[in-house]
Design a protein around this motif. Structure first.
Motif, short mmCIF file in Angstrom:
data_model
loop_
_atom_site.label_atom_id
_atom_site.label_comp_id
_atom_site.label_asym_id
_atom_site.label_seq_id
_atom_site.Cartn_x
_atom_site.Cartn_y
_atom_site.Cartn_z
N LEU A 104 14.06 -28.66 -31.04
CA LEU A 104 14.27 -27.82 -32.47
C LEU A 104 12.46 -27.58 -33.06
N TRP A 105 12.04 -28.62 -33.55
CA TRP A 105 10.88 -28.57 -34.42
C TRP A 105 9.70 -27.80 -33.67
N PHE A 106 9.80 -27.67 -31.93
CA PHE A 106 8.79 -27.10 -31.67
C PHE A 106 8.63 -26.00 -31.43
N VAL A 107 10.00 -25.39 -31.68
CA VAL A 107 10.25 -24.12 -31.64
C VAL A 107 9.95 -23.44 -32.90
N ILE A 108 10.54 -24.59 -33.54
CA ILE A 108 10.41 -23.34 -35.07
C ILE A 108 8.98 -23.74 -35.34
N ARG A 109 8.37 -24.74 -35.18
CA ARG A 109 6.72 -24.96 -35.31
C ARG A 109 5.79 -24.12 -34.56
N ASN A 110 6.42 -22.94 -33.22
CA ASN A 110 5.82 -21.71 -32.38
C ASN A 110 5.77 -20.90 -33.11
N TYR A 111 7.62 -20.68 -33.07
CA TYR A 111 7.68 -19.34 -33.96
C TYR A 111 7.77 -19.23 -35.62
N GLY A 112 7.80 -20.25 -36.58
CA GLY A 112 7.61 -20.27 -37.85
C GLY A 112 9.44 -20.12 -37.75
N ILE A 113 9.86 -19.53 -39.26
CA ILE A 113 11.03 -19.56 -39.41
C ILE A 113 11.02 -18.30 -39.56
N SER A 114 10.37 -17.02 -40.39
CA SER A 114 10.08 -15.75 -40.08
C SER A 114 10.34 -15.22 -38.30
N GLY A 115 9.12 -15.98 -37.92
CA GLY A 115 9.08 -15.43 -36.26
C GLY A 115 10.85 -15.93 -35.89
N LEU A 116 11.22 -16.89 -36.05
CA LEU A 116 12.36 -17.12 -35.19
C LEU A 116 13.84 -16.51 -35.37
N GLN A 117 13.49 -15.62 -37.15
CA GLN A 117 14.21 -14.59 -37.78
C GLN A 117 14.51 -13.38 -37.28
N ALA A 118 12.90 -13.42 -36.66
CA ALA A 118 12.83 -12.30 -36.28
C ALA A 118 12.92 -11.91 -34.53
N TYR A 119 13.02 -12.82 -33.74
CA TYR A 119 13.38 -13.12 -32.44
C TYR A 119 14.64 -12.68 -32.44
N ILE A 120 15.45 -13.39 -33.65
CA ILE A 120 17.61 -13.78 -33.39
C ILE A 120 17.25 -11.88 -33.91
N ARG A 121 16.50 -11.43 -34.52
CA ARG A 121 16.52 -10.21 -34.94
C ARG A 121 16.68 -9.08 -33.51
N ASN A 122 16.15 -8.98 -32.60
CA ASN A 122 15.47 -8.25 -32.33
C ASN A 122 16.46 -8.73 -30.83
N HIS A 123 16.95 -9.33 -30.67
CA HIS A 123 17.82 -9.55 -29.61
C HIS A 123 18.94 -9.40 -29.83
N VAL A 124 19.70 -9.26 -31.04
CA VAL A 124 20.97 -9.08 -31.60
C VAL A 124 20.66 -7.31 -31.85
N SER A 147 18.51 -38.34 -27.00
CA SER A 147 19.44 -39.09 -27.94
C SER A 147 18.94 -37.92 -29.26
N ARG A 148 20.07 -37.98 -30.09
CA ARG A 148 19.28 -37.14 -31.67
C ARG A 148 18.30 -36.19 -32.19
N ARG A 149 17.77 -38.05 -32.39
CA ARG A 149 16.14 -37.79 -32.63
C ARG A 149 15.17 -37.24 -31.31
N PHE A 150 15.53 -36.84 -30.37
CA PHE A 150 14.87 -36.17 -29.12
C PHE A 150 15.15 -34.66 -28.78
N ARG A 151 16.78 -34.17 -29.20
CA ARG A 151 17.22 -33.33 -29.64
C ARG A 151 16.38 -32.22 -30.41
N SER A 152 16.63 -33.27 -31.53
CA SER A 152 15.69 -32.30 -32.83
C SER A 152 14.40 -31.68 -32.77
N LEU A 153 14.02 -33.09 -32.15
CA LEU A 153 12.19 -32.32 -31.64
C LEU A 153 12.15 -31.06 -30.34
#
Length: 171
Positions: free
Chosen positions: A45-65, A37-43
């Motif tokens: 994403l919540w785990f990814v953001i919790r694991n990397y943090g916003i700045s970590g996720l941004q750095a991850y994406i920028r590195n791959h780009v 369901s929508r609630r569990f799909r967003s969960l």
């Protein structure tokens, strides 16, 4: 609220010992999971953001780009290859100039080497090789852009020789 789904497999009577003749089904627990369901799909994403943090996720994406852009530059510099579309995030779609059969042979040679893994796609009805960056801690050295590019080019030469030999055998 968590809903569990049970799948019933028909015709499985277990090991056959002392099974009632009316018993035609058994429960299959392998598909029991959190519903999508929508609630569990967003969960997720919540785990990814919790694991990397916003700045970590941004750095991850920028590195791959950045790594994808470097690979794009290698493809553009080599006249034997062409890009099939714009490089988006960590995905580079390219092909060897030539027939679809040549690109199929090149992709199977790449994957058979065991050093690089790439996947096929059709872009504008042409066989394309997809190079996707997905490793969490990928660096230029890990991706081995220089060494992997050398492997790819040597495999290309081997495939060209193979395709030319087959063409000569047919003539």
């Amino acid at each position: 609220m968590c809903v569990l789904t049970a799948w019933i497999l028909p015709g499985d009577r277990g090991n056959g010992a002392n099974v009632a003749p009316w018993f035609e089904f058994r429960l299959c627990f392998r598909h029991w999971s959190i519903p999508l369901s929508r609630r569990f799909r967003s969960l997720k994403l919540w785990f990814v953001i919790r694991n990397y943090g916003i700045s970590g996720l941004q750095a991850y994406i920028r590195n791959h780009v950045q790594l994808a852009k470097r690979f794009e530059m290698l493809v553009k510099k080599d006249s034997r290859f062409e890009l099939c579309n714009e490089v988006v995030l960590g995905l580079v779609c390219f092909r060897a100039k030539g027939s679809d059969k040549l690109n199929q042979k090149l992709l199977s040679a790449i994957n058979d080497s065991g050093r690089i893994h790439m996947v096929p796609a059709k872009v504008n009805q042409r066989y394309t090789i997809r190079f996707a960056l997905a490793a969490p801690n990928a660096t230029t050295e890990d991706v081995g852009l220089i060494s992997n590019w050398a492997v790819l080019c040597s495999l290309y030469l081997g495939v060209i020789v193979y395709v030319a030999r087959i063409a000569d055998d047919k003539n």
